[in-house]
Design a protein around this motif. Structure first.
Motif, PDB file in Angstrom:
ATOM      1  N   GLU A   1       6.232  34.192   1.807  1.00  0.00           N
ATOM      2  CA  GLU A   1       4.933  34.210   2.455  1.00  0.00           C
ATOM      3  C   GLU A   1       4.088  35.347   1.898  1.00  0.00           C
ATOM      4  O   GLU A   1       4.544  36.466   1.754  1.00  0.00           O
ATOM      5  CB  GLU A   1       5.092  34.386   3.972  1.00  0.00           C
ATOM      6  CG  GLU A   1       5.710  33.189   4.661  1.00  0.00           C
ATOM      7  CD  GLU A   1       4.856  31.937   4.595  1.00  0.00           C
ATOM      8  OE1 GLU A   1       3.618  32.038   4.723  1.00  0.00           O
ATOM      9  OE2 GLU A   1       5.429  30.851   4.416  1.00  0.00           O
TER      10      GLU A   1
ATOM     11  N   VAL B   1      -2.649  33.991   2.153  1.00  0.00           N
ATOM     12  CA  VAL B   1      -3.035  32.663   1.702  1.00  0.00           C
ATOM     13  C   VAL B   1      -4.544  32.519   1.807  1.00  0.00           C
ATOM     14  O   VAL B   1      -5.134  32.815   2.846  1.00  0.00           O
ATOM     15  CB  VAL B   1      -2.333  31.576   2.564  1.00  0.00           C
ATOM     16  CG1 VAL B   1      -2.761  30.183   2.147  1.00  0.00           C
ATOM     17  CG2 VAL B   1      -0.833  31.724   2.478  1.00  0.00           C
TER      18      VAL B   1
ATOM     19  N   THR C   1      -8.008  27.169   2.884  1.00  0.00           N
ATOM     20  CA  THR C   1      -7.586  25.914   2.281  1.00  0.00           C
ATOM     21  C   THR C   1      -8.758  25.217   1.600  1.00  0.00           C
ATOM     22  O   THR C   1      -9.814  25.032   2.191  1.00  0.00           O
ATOM     23  CB  THR C   1      -6.969  24.987   3.346  1.00  0.00           C
ATOM     24  OG1 THR C   1      -5.865  25.668   3.945  1.00  0.00           O
ATOM     25  CG2 THR C   1      -6.496  23.686   2.744  1.00  0.00           C
TER      26      THR C   1
ATOM     27  N   LEU D   1       2.556  21.050  -0.689  1.00  0.00           N
ATOM     28  CA  LEU D   1       1.467  21.928  -0.297  1.00  0.00           C
ATOM     29  C   LEU D   1       0.426  21.004   0.306  1.00  0.00           C
ATOM     30  O   LEU D   1      -0.098  20.114  -0.364  1.00  0.00           O
ATOM     31  CB  LEU D   1       0.902  22.676  -1.505  1.00  0.00           C
ATOM     32  CG  LEU D   1      -0.244  23.634  -1.189  1.00  0.00           C
ATOM     33  CD1 LEU D   1       0.194  24.717  -0.210  1.00  0.00           C
ATOM     34  CD2 LEU D   1      -0.747  24.263  -2.482  1.00  0.00           C
TER      35      LEU D   1
ATOM     36  N   GLY E   1      -3.090  20.232   2.407  1.00  0.00           N
ATOM     37  CA  GLY E   1      -4.425  20.612   2.841  1.00  0.00           C
ATOM     38  C   GLY E   1      -5.053  19.447   3.576  1.00  0.00           C
ATOM     39  O   GLY E   1      -4.406  18.426   3.817  1.00  0.00           O
TER      40      GLY E   1
ATOM     41  N   THR F   1       4.276  26.897  -4.515  1.00  0.00           N
ATOM     42  CA  THR F   1       3.913  28.187  -3.934  1.00  0.00           C
ATOM     43  C   THR F   1       2.866  28.892  -4.793  1.00  0.00           C
ATOM     44  O   THR F   1       1.992  29.575  -4.265  1.00  0.00           O
ATOM     45  CB  THR F   1       5.141  29.103  -3.726  1.00  0.00           C
ATOM     46  OG1 THR F   1       5.842  29.234  -4.952  1.00  0.00           O
ATOM     47  CG2 THR F   1       6.064  28.540  -2.661  1.00  0.00           C
TER      48      THR F   1
ATOM     49  N   ARG G   1      -0.464  27.463  -3.979  1.00  0.00           N
ATOM     50  CA  ARG G   1      -0.930  27.923  -2.667  1.00  0.00           C
ATOM     51  C   ARG G   1      -1.815  29.155  -2.803  1.00  0.00           C
ATOM     52  O   ARG G   1      -2.752  29.349  -2.030  1.00  0.00           O
ATOM     53  CB  ARG G   1       0.258  28.211  -1.764  1.00  0.00           C
ATOM     54  CG  ARG G   1      -0.135  28.462  -0.334  1.00  0.00           C
ATOM     55  CD  ARG G   1       1.090  28.620   0.531  1.00  0.00           C
ATOM     56  NE  ARG G   1       0.703  28.631   1.929  1.00  0.00           N
ATOM     57  CZ  ARG G   1       1.386  29.279   2.868  1.00  0.00           C
ATOM     58  NH1 ARG G   1       2.478  29.942   2.558  1.00  0.00           N
ATOM     59  NH2 ARG G   1       0.972  29.245   4.107  1.00  0.00           N
TER      60      ARG G   1
ATOM     61  N   GLY H   1      -3.563  26.109   1.955  1.00  0.00           N
ATOM     62  CA  GLY H   1      -2.741  25.018   2.470  1.00  0.00           C
ATOM     63  C   GLY H   1      -1.487  25.493   3.163  1.00  0.00           C
ATOM     64  O   GLY H   1      -1.217  26.691   3.280  1.00  0.00           O
ATOM     65  N   THR H   2      -0.716  24.536   3.624  1.00  0.00           N
ATOM     66  CA  THR H   2       0.507  24.765   4.368  1.00  0.00           C
ATOM     67  C   THR H   2       1.681  24.205   3.580  1.00  0.00           C
ATOM     68  O   THR H   2       1.615  23.083   3.087  1.00  0.00           O
ATOM     69  CB  THR H   2       0.439  24.052   5.738  1.00  0.00           C
ATOM     70  OG1 THR H   2      -0.720  24.513   6.430  1.00  0.00           O
ATOM     71  CG2 THR H   2       1.678  24.322   6.570  1.00  0.00           C
ATOM     72  N   LEU H   3       2.755  24.977   3.482  1.00  0.00           N
ATOM     73  CA  LEU H   3       3.954  24.516   2.784  1.00  0.00           C
ATOM     74  C   LEU H   3       4.831  23.693   3.721  1.00  0.00           C
ATOM     75  O   LEU H   3       5.071  24.084   4.863  1.00  0.00           O
ATOM     76  CB  LEU H   3       4.764  25.702   2.264  1.00  0.00           C
ATOM     77  CG  LEU H   3       4.162  26.455   1.097  1.00  0.00           C
ATOM     78  CD1 LEU H   3       4.968  27.713   0.814  1.00  0.00           C
ATOM     79  CD2 LEU H   3       4.101  25.580  -0.138  1.00  0.00           C
ATOM     80  N   GLU H   4       5.300  22.558   3.223  1.00  0.00           N
ATOM     81  CA  GLU H   4       6.263  21.734   3.935  1.00  0.00           C
ATOM     82  C   GLU H   4       7.384  21.419   2.960  1.00  0.00           C
ATOM     83  O   GLU H   4       7.154  21.307   1.757  1.00  0.00           O
ATOM     84  CB  GLU H   4       5.619  20.436   4.444  1.00  0.00           C
ATOM     85  CG  GLU H   4       4.531  20.666   5.468  1.00  0.00           C
ATOM     86  CD  GLU H   4       4.007  19.382   6.081  1.00  0.00           C
ATOM     87  OE1 GLU H   4       4.746  18.373   6.111  1.00  0.00           O
ATOM     88  OE2 GLU H   4       2.846  19.384   6.534  1.00  0.00           O
TER      89      GLU H   4
END
Length: 138
Positions: free
Chosen positions: A29, A32, A35, A98, A100, A113, A116, A121-124
């Motif tokens: 982390e 960030v 987005t 990633l 968005g 990553t 990002r 955006g959000t990591l899944e």
């Protein structure tokens, strides 16, 4: 060009398997950015990618991009629901996502990553299949 959802999910899943494969877990982390939003071309430009279009349909636009020696999928969606359905289906095949608003980038953990840092955006993380390899050995 009109493609059905199952065909889109299958095409996306095949692309994910080819590019991301089954991965290992990892964290990382950092700060960030906000987005990114926009068309596939706008997102690709922000990521410094010249997109190689694979699917150009009303529901989904999907391209292959390169970052160094690695490839990743960049896809945009017409609706939030279509995006979530695609991701939920694709995550069964593993990989890193990633996410968005109405877009997703899929690839190896280090590539996603790194993206990002540019796109936000959000990591899944998809399903980890690394424990299943022994079952395939004969």
């Amino acid at each position: 060009m009109r493609l059905t959802r199952p065909r889109l999910a299958l095409a996306g899943a095949a692309a994910i398997l080819a590019l991301a494969g089954c991965g290992s877990e990892g964290d990382g982390e950092a700060a960030v950015p906000k987005t990114a939003t926009g068309s596939l071309e706008k997102l690709a430009a922000e990521a410094k990618c010249r997109p190689d279009m694979q699917t150009d349909a009303d529901e989904i636009r999907q391209a292959i991009c390169k970052k160094g020696d690695e490839k990743y999928i960049l896809a945009t969606f017409a609706t939030d629901r279509g995006q979530r359905e695609w991701i939920n289906t694709a995550k069964d095949y593993g990989g890193y996502y990633l996410v968005g608003r109405k877009w997703v980038a899929v690839g190896h953990e280090d590539v996603v990553t790194g993206l990002r840092d540019t796109l936000g955006g959000t990591l899944e993380v998809g399903t980890d299949h690394s424990g299943h390899s022994a079952a395939h050995d004969g």
